[in-house]
Design a protein around this motif. Structure first.
Motif: not given
Length: 441
Positions: A89-90, A93, A96-97, A102, A105, A109, A150, A153
């Protein structure tokens, strides 16, 4: 033209910051509240699942197991799936970020995280779906872990950036308060239904309510986080490249050794994490000493002790330094490991002592475990490095703890959980010692 083809939230975030340019600066207290709400939602989702893996799934999803211990072990076998999915996932995402912002994302998530948890509330049992019930539970558990990857933050890093130099330990502990708060909320909900319903009603419908609540909590957490993402302070940190996502393999080419060390530094507290939350509930449920309903309320009290320990960790770390505080915490866990098995096997009073003492020691160590070696990452890669390090630390230290602890205790005796704890303490002490040597070079 490219933004029309690939719409992102980055422009909206910049517009929001411009709209609030005349507002008062976002205080560290406001950031802290947002961080705690966000962490509470994440831990609530995971603890609702963890408690369900003891109180519900062995009977609902694994009734075909030959005995209660085997059913619980089967339930715990699905527990690590979220931690295995989290690094994936990291990776996704982070992309995606970089490409969509942000805000996008975090929204995606947290919708997946809350949706995966809430979906479990609608899950029929094995008697209805057969092995498909097992497959769906595994899928939803993977969804939890994928989404949590994800949900990273960078807000804890923003909080740390705004901390005075002599209060870094205090600010570092604030995000960690989400763990005892999330656990207490999950335990209170389960404790209420277990205490007030018959076993038949609880297994039929009562257990589903805590999973329903998860989606609402994640919505609240999303708005709290987006408010901070839209702040001038967050924008300034992004422009200074302090909170920007970088390609993971690019980061590893510069900081692979820091990721490895960072994954092992918090191992003592992460190994203990599920040995005072999920595993003891399974042991009490299977071996007795007190009822599950009574023990859940003891664990709520334990969460309060853990919160006190986390707060004290901030005070102590500012006095003696984070590395020394983590080293002292690992030694405390090693000492506790010798008495833990005997307390847990000593009936109700011993089990209560195990929880209260264990949670307090966990708080002292867990309070400073976040970003314990993040200072070793250069500013350019710190956000990505801290995210991946956290993923690996949870995977190595906590993912398999309930399964391994129950397997060892039921097969060879409760004394073996002491060995599990002390192995985590040894890893932390070794990793801290190595980072000190490297820092001196």
């Amino acid at each position: 033209m490219s933004s029309a083809i690939n719409p992102t939230s980055s422009g909206l975030e910049r517009d929001a910051r411009r709209m609030h340019q005349d507002d008062k600066p976002l205080s560290p207290g406001s950031v802290a509240i947002g961080v705690v709400i966000g962490r509470t939602s994440e831990f609530f989702d995971f603890f609702v699942y963890g408690l369900g893996s003891v109180l519900v799934f062995p009977k609902l999803i694994f009734p075909f197991a030959p005995n209660a211990v085997a059913a619980t072990l089967m339930s715990f076998a699905l527990f690590p799936l979220a931690f295995l999915a989290r690094p994936v996932g990291s990776f996704v995402f982070m992309w995606i970020d970089r490409n969509y912002g942000r805000g996008t994302k975090l929204t995606v998530a947290l919708v997946i995280l809350g949706g995966s948890t809430a979906s479990i509330a609608f899950l029929p049992g094995y008697d209805t779906l057969g092995y498909w019930a097992v497959a769906l539970l595994a899928l939803f558990r993977l969804g939890q872990g994928f989404a949590l990857g994800g949900a990273w933050d960078g807000l804890a890093s923003l909080l740390n950036l705004s901390a005075p130099a002599n209060h870094r330990g205090w600010y570092a502990m604030i995000p960690q308060l989400g763990a005892p708060i999330g656990f207490a909320l999950a335990s209170i909900l389960f404790g209420y239904f277990v205490s007030n319903l018959s076993e038949a009603d609880f297994l039929a419908w009562g257990w589903r309510y805590p999973f329903f609540v998860a989606f609402a909590i994640n919505v609240v957490a999303l708005f709290a986080r987006l408010r901070i993402v839209a702040s001038k302070e967050f924008g300034a940190a992004m422009e200074a490249q302090e909170l920007q996502a970088r390609p993971i393999f690019e980061m590893l080419s510069k900081h692979a050794i820091d990721v490895v060390l960072g994954a092992f530094v918090p191992l003592a507290s992460f190994a203990m994490f599920h040995l005072v939350t999920i595993f003891p509930l399974s042991w009490v449920t299977l071996k007795g000493g007190q009822s599950a309903a009574e023990f859940l309320w003891v664990q709520v009290a334990g969460a309060a002790f853990g919160a006190v320990g986390i707060i004290l960790s901030g005070v102590i770390a500012d006095r003696i330094g984070r590395r020394n505080q983590l080293m002292a915490g690992a030694i405390l866990i090693a000492i506790f490991s010798f008495s833990a098995p005997f307390l847990l096997d000593a009936g109700g009073k011993g089990q209560d002592a195990y929880i209260l003492i264990g949670f307090f020691i966990l708080g002292l160590t867990f309070g400073q475990s976040s970003g314990a070696v993040s200072s070793r990452f250069t500013q350019y890669y710190r956000y990505t490095g801290a995210a991946l390090t956290s993923d690996l630390a949870w995977l190595i230290g906590a993912a398999f703890a309930p399964l391994v602890a129950l397997g060892l205790a039921s097969s060879f005796g409760i004394i073996f959980i002491g060995g599990y704890l002390i192995s985590g303490a040894i890893c932390t002490i070794a990793a801290l010692s190595l980072t000190k040597v490297l820092d001196q070079q």
